[in-house]
Design an enzyme around this catalytic site. Structure first.
Site, short mmCIF file in Angstrom:
data_model
loop_
_atom_site.label_atom_id
_atom_site.label_comp_id
_atom_site.label_asym_id
_atom_site.label_seq_id
_atom_site.Cartn_x
_atom_site.Cartn_y
_atom_site.Cartn_z
N LYS A 1 7.70 31.16 86.17
CA LYS A 1 8.07 32.19 85.11
C LYS A 1 9.47 32.59 85.59
O LYS A 1 9.59 33.20 86.76
CB LYS A 1 7.15 33.30 85.13
CG LYS A 1 7.17 33.66 83.49
CD LYS A 1 6.07 34.67 83.19
CE LYS A 1 5.87 35.55 82.07
NZ LYS A 1 4.96 36.44 81.86
O1 G3P Z 1 3.27 38.87 80.08
C1 G3P Z 1 4.29 39.20 79.18
C2 G3P Z 1 3.80 40.23 77.98
O2 G3P Z 1 2.75 39.59 77.59
C3 G3P Z 1 3.80 41.75 78.27
O3 G3P Z 1 2.96 42.31 77.24
O4 G3P Z 1 2.03 44.37 76.04
O5 G3P Z 1 3.54 44.62 78.42
O6 G3P Z 1 4.61 44.07 75.92
P1 G3P Z 1 3.32 43.81 76.98
#
Ligand code: G3P
Length: 219
Positions: free
Chosen positions: A84
């Site tokens: 990633k």
């Molecule tokens: O892995 C990245 C992403 O899914 C993070 O989500 O909820 O922290 O914006 P969030």
């Protein structure tokens, strides 16, 4: 659409893996830090829990040489690891180089179709388009997903559009409507997909009727 769980918690991965419907796992530095365990041990345990899935593990360096060294290290840990990479200039250079070496990548922190174009041209396996964080700014996070799916289809890129920063089941519905290839979400959101009050009420009625009639399946 592929379904990934977004977590650094191996117990959550194990639970989601039990259902037999999990196509992969995404982690990020925040999720790994939250797990309270080491990066490599966590990622390797996740890889063994989902041996046929794609497991995203993120580099944390921000200059090209260090990013390349981290990417080669991380990708050497297991066959099903996808590196990633954040969408920054050296990140795109890194994805081009990893593509040349047949190492799969997931470009993260993508918010616009312009950014997605750069990732697709570099040969990203997955383009992680964040929706919840855009919605948080009172803007439609799914718009870039729709545009990116159209862009990938129109020009025949091989990248798969991965909807990330999913916060609730409506995001999953919108990802399906947009034709996204993958959605990654917290375990809680996958669990929410199971539920419907009519399913619960319907099952209760079936079982009440069955039991009243004194029926059984097994001898
Ligand atoms: O892995 C990245 C992403 O899914 C993070 O989500 O909820 O922290 O914006 P969030």
């Amino acid at each position: 659409m592929k379904l990934f769980v977004d977590t650094g918690d191996v117990k959550e991965v194990a639970r989601a893996a039990e259902w037999g419907i999990l196509d992969g796992v995404t982690t990020n530095p925040t999720l790994i830090a939250k797990s309270g365990r080491g990066f490599k041990e966590t990622v390797l345990e996740i890889c063994s829990l989902v041996p046929n899935g794609d497991i995203s593990a993120e580099v944390v360096a921000t200059d090209y040489d260090a990013m390349l060294a981290e990417a080669l290290e991380v990708s050497s840990w297991a066959e099903n690891i996808v590196v990633k990479v954040p969408l920054i200039e050296p990140g795109i250079r890194l994805v081009s180089e990893l593509t040349r070496r047949d190492i799969r990548t997931n470009v993260t922190l993508v918010f616009t179709v312009g950014q997605a174009l750069l990732a697709a041209k570099a040969g990203a396996t997955y383009i992680s388009n964040f929706v919840g964080r855009v919605d948080d700014l009172s803007t439609d996070g799914m718009e870039a997903v729709r545009d990116t799916v159209t862009m990938v289809d129109t020009y025949g890129f091989e990248s798969q559009v991965l909807v990330a920063s999913v916060r609730h089941p409506l995001h999953v519905l919108q990802a399906i409507q947009a034709g996204a290839h993958v959605s990654t979400m917290p375990l809680k959101v996958i669990e929410q997909l199971f539920g419907h009050p009519l399913t619960e009420a319907g099952l209760k009625r079936f079982l009440d009727d069955w039991n009243k009639a004194g029926l059984s399946i097994l001898p």
